[in-house]
Design an enzyme around this catalytic site. Structure first.
Site, PDB file in Angstrom:
ATOM      1  N   LYS A 104      22.469   0.872  20.517  1.00  0.00           N
ATOM      2  CA  LYS A 104      21.291   0.230  19.929  1.00  0.00           C
ATOM      3  C   LYS A 104      20.382  -0.403  20.980  1.00  0.00           C
ATOM      4  CE  LYS A 104      23.386   1.437  16.229  1.00  0.00           C
ATOM      5  NZ  LYS A 104      23.198   2.819  15.790  1.00  0.00           N
ATOM      6  N   ASN A 125      23.582  -6.983   4.940  1.00  0.00           N
ATOM      7  CA  ASN A 125      23.111  -5.892   5.793  1.00  0.00           C
ATOM      8  C   ASN A 125      23.831  -4.574   5.545  1.00  0.00           C
ATOM      9  OD1 ASN A 125      21.323  -7.677   7.361  1.00  0.00           O
ATOM     10  ND2 ASN A 125      23.247  -8.555   8.088  1.00  0.00           N
ATOM     11  N   GLU A 178      16.254   1.316  15.176  1.00  0.00           N
ATOM     12  CA  GLU A 178      17.337   1.952  15.903  1.00  0.00           C
ATOM     13  C   GLU A 178      17.392   3.414  15.511  1.00  0.00           C
ATOM     14  OE1 GLU A 178      20.506  -0.480  14.451  1.00  0.00           O
ATOM     15  OE2 GLU A 178      21.011   0.901  12.826  1.00  0.00           O
ATOM     16  N   PHE A 233      31.491 -10.475  -4.231  1.00  0.00           N
ATOM     17  CA  PHE A 233      31.653  -9.110  -3.732  1.00  0.00           C
ATOM     18  C   PHE A 233      32.813  -8.994  -2.741  1.00  0.00           C
ATOM     19  CE2 PHE A 233      27.276  -9.479  -5.096  1.00  0.00           C
ATOM     20  CZ  PHE A 233      27.078  -8.315  -5.816  1.00  0.00           C
TER      21      PHE A 233
END
Length: 678
Positions: free
Chosen positions: A116, A235, A288, A348
């Site tokens: 990255k 994310n 990226e 979650f």
């Protein structure tokens, strides 16, 4: 063309690659760890090779074991899928040394774009617009804080070798940088074997849009349009779609041209993805490049009609692309929902265990849409703590976005899973969310719309009426079946009382009359169901038709001629019905039973107010407190790792630590007590 390829991966992506290889007449080799010996990808492949214990660092990430498996089976090429070794330059180099073809980009392209940090440097050199950030080596937490303060909050801390949302944190303050830097490095090390991270500016209300590129070994590079992946949690992408509802043709062309120029600059020769962060004004910045197949590639395949795995294999074999940029047309709209083994009602958190029921919706045409399900599990299989919690990728394709959303809502209602917790209730509710349906998206969507977490969606209005109608009709069928078994009165079946009282948990009640219209055998049974609400005295009548029979997990049929689907589970005196993200336990009584049931006391659950219990199966990484310590609200108590993600458990109120019952390295079950409070 290759005669035999090895898939250096597991789960749904391994199964998906095997399907294309079989269609192309290519034999396949699977590799598996000890915990995956009975996995679906092992069963689907022509051959399988055991490569070690469950930990990825000792099996799927060991290059030597993959090469030995190729030699053992005679595999000529390796497809890495995504994750694991898919973006390791060293892997592609070692394969080449042994005369094995890597089904992916050349090592130089991986080195330039797979890392990255290096990819941002290459993008800047190619005059591609990039997000402001620091791409050098970050020495420690204090160095990270200084960088963040120079860039300006908020900032994004990201793993250099990362992907899939692992090793990624957003920080809005110095304290969050200190905390996030440590966690991001730990997750990066666990997931990729590389703990380097970088920091960049976090764009306010960003949208995540990516361009799919495809190149061959003859210098040809094209793009296949864009995908929008703005619905994310921590994310991690949750919903993806193609095309993006944000872009217009002009912006699409600009982003596509920039992605192609970048790919050509590094000599890219496979399928890859150039990712951008976009503003609501359609401004965009290079984020990226993923030098591999993306998890969300099916939506691109659905709108372009191009099999990306097949193209990767053909390119690796030296074939030129058979289409030019002008040949690429986007047809309709596709949406992908990621089905995860996680509990949406408990933040979650990951869920593990055996899939006692796994019944996905029927794949293929559905009205004006198409349903596709990419999966790597099966009924009776195990979801372990060792790998990513993805169960399946559910995809719908339709002429318009709204039609694709409606098809997805139907498909989610038809997806039956038992034995573990899963995120289908959340995905179903999201399909009905007005902000999602109006495409007013950003990567902060979930955090903004579910600030207090996802809660049980209680039935109201039409959803409540439909659930009540379904419950009443299936109770009618069940009661009729019991009467037939019980006996007859003077040569005829015992009649079924058409009147019912459907009571919901939340003080909602309907008086219902079910009138059987007809249908049997090869024809769907039909009923008129009249509902009278006790509040407001409103009356509604629906015509239901269905083939449902006792024991079916999914009610499929039509209501007033419109196809509907609902999850159905039997409970004492009624049914749990889930429809369009709304779930309710409905008790179906005659009127006398309803009056008596209202007098029954409600059972209370256990009180965990003085305990910290483990919210998911996982491994204790760190205990952050000591016995006798006074802890303030929000302070860290411990860190538990599950499915490669580190979860910080914090104090929900001011407490004093009385006892600690777990230690670093302990494996914890759900609701196991970690510590007690005074």
């Amino acid at each position: 063309m290759f005669k035999k390829i090895l898939i250096a991966n597991r789960g749904e992506i391994a199964c998906r690659i095997i399907r294309t290889a079989k269609r192309m007449g290519i034999k396949t080799v699977a590799v598996y760890s000890a915990v995956d010996k009975d996995a679906l990808h092992v069963d689907m492949a022509d051959e399988a090779v055991h490569i070690g214990p469950p930990a990825a660092a000792e099996s799927y990430l060991v290059i030597e074991k993959i090469i030995n498996a190729c030699k053992e089976t005679g595999a000529e090429a390796v497809h890495p899928g995504y994750g694991f070794l898919s973006e390791r330059e060293a892997f592609a180099v070692e394969l080449a040394k042994h005369g094995i073809v890597f089904i992916g980009p050349n090592p130089k392209a991986i080195a330039a774009m797979g890392d990255k940090i290096e990819s941002k440097k290459a993008a800047a050199a190619a005059n591609v617009s990039t997000v402001p950030g620091y791409l050098g080596v970050i020495e420690d937490e204090q160095h990270a804080v200084r960088i963040a303060e120079e860039i300006g909050f908020p900032v994004m801390i990201k793993a250099s070798a990362g992907g899939g949302g692992k090793g990624m944190r957003v920080a809005h303050s110095k304290a969050e940088v200190l905390d996030g830097f440590k966690l991001a490095r730990a997750e990066a090390k666990a997931s990729f074997g590389d703990d380097r991270v970088f920091i960049e500016k976090f764009i306010i209300e960003p949208r995540h849009i990516e361009i799919q590129v495809l190149g061959d070994k003859h210098g040809h590079v094209i793009h296949l349009g864009e995908r929008e992946c703005s619905i994310q949690r921590r994310n991690q992408k949750v919903i993806e779609e193609a095309p993006s509802p944000l872009l217009d043709p002009e912006t699409r062309a600009k982003m596509g041209a920039q992605a192609v120029a970048l790919a050509k600059a590094v000599g890219y020769d496979s399928a890859g993805t150039v990712e951008f962060v976009a503003g609501q004004d359609r401004s965009f910045y290079f984020l990226e490049m993923n030098t591999r197949l993306q998890v969300e590639h099916p939506v691109t395949e659905m709108v372009t009609g191009i099999d990306l795995v097949e193209q990767m294999i053909r390119v690796a074999a030296g074939e030129p692309l058979k289409f030019a940029q002008d040949d690429i047309k986007l047809n309709g709209w596709a949406i992908e929902s990621r089905i995860y083994a996680e509990d949406p009602f408990r933040s979650f958190l990951p869920s593990t265990g055996r899939l006692t029921r796994y019944r996905p919706p029927h794949e293929g045409p559905f009205e004006d849409s198409v349903i596709r399900n990419d999966t790597g599990v099966f009924e009776g299989g195990e979801i372990s703590i060792w790998y990513d919690p993805m169960i399946a990728k559910l995809v719908t394709h339709a002429p318009t976005r709204n039609q694709a959303i409606d098809a997805m809502a139907h498909a989610l209602d038809a997806f039956a899973i038992e034995g573990i917790q899963h995120n289908i209730p959340f995905l179903s509710a999201l399909m009905q969310h007005p902000r999602w349906r109006s495409a007013k998206l950003s990567t902060g969507f979930i955090a903004e719309e579910y600030k207090d977490g996802f809660k049980v969606q209680h039935p109201e209005d039409e959803a409540a009426r439909i659930i009540a109608a379904v419950a009443a009709s299936i109770d009618f069928i069940s009661t009729r079946r019991r009467r037939l078994i019980s006996g007859q009165i003077v040569g005829r079946p015992i009649p079924v009382d058409p009147f019912r009282c459907v009571v919901f948990e939340k003080d909602l009640e309907f008086h219902v009359k079910v009138s059987e219209v007809g249908g049997s055998g090869t024809e769907a049974e039909e009923w008129n169901v009249s509902l009278l609400t006790l509040r407001g005295r409103e009356q509604h009548t629906y015509r239901l038709a269905s083939f449902w029979k006792p024991g079916d997990l999914v009610w499929r049929g039509t209501i007033d001629g419109v196809p509907r689907t609902a999850q159905v589970r039997t409970v004492p005196n009624g049914f749990k019905v889930s429809y369009r993200g709304v779930s309710a336990v409905t008790f179906v009584y005659n009127e006398r039973e309803a009056k008596l049931a209202a007098l029954m006391p409600q059972k209370k659950g256990p009180d965990h107010g003085k305990e910290l219990v483990c919210p998911m199966p996982g491994l204790v990484v760190e205990i952050a407190v000591k016995v006798g310590q006074e802890v303030k609200t929000g302070e860290a108590l411990c860190i538990v790792e599950a499915m490669k993600m580190q979860n910080v458990l914090r104090a929900e109120r001011d407490v004093t630590i009385k006892t600690i019952k777990a230690a670093p390295g302990d494996s914890m079950a759900v609701d196991a007590v970690i510590m007690e409070f005074a």
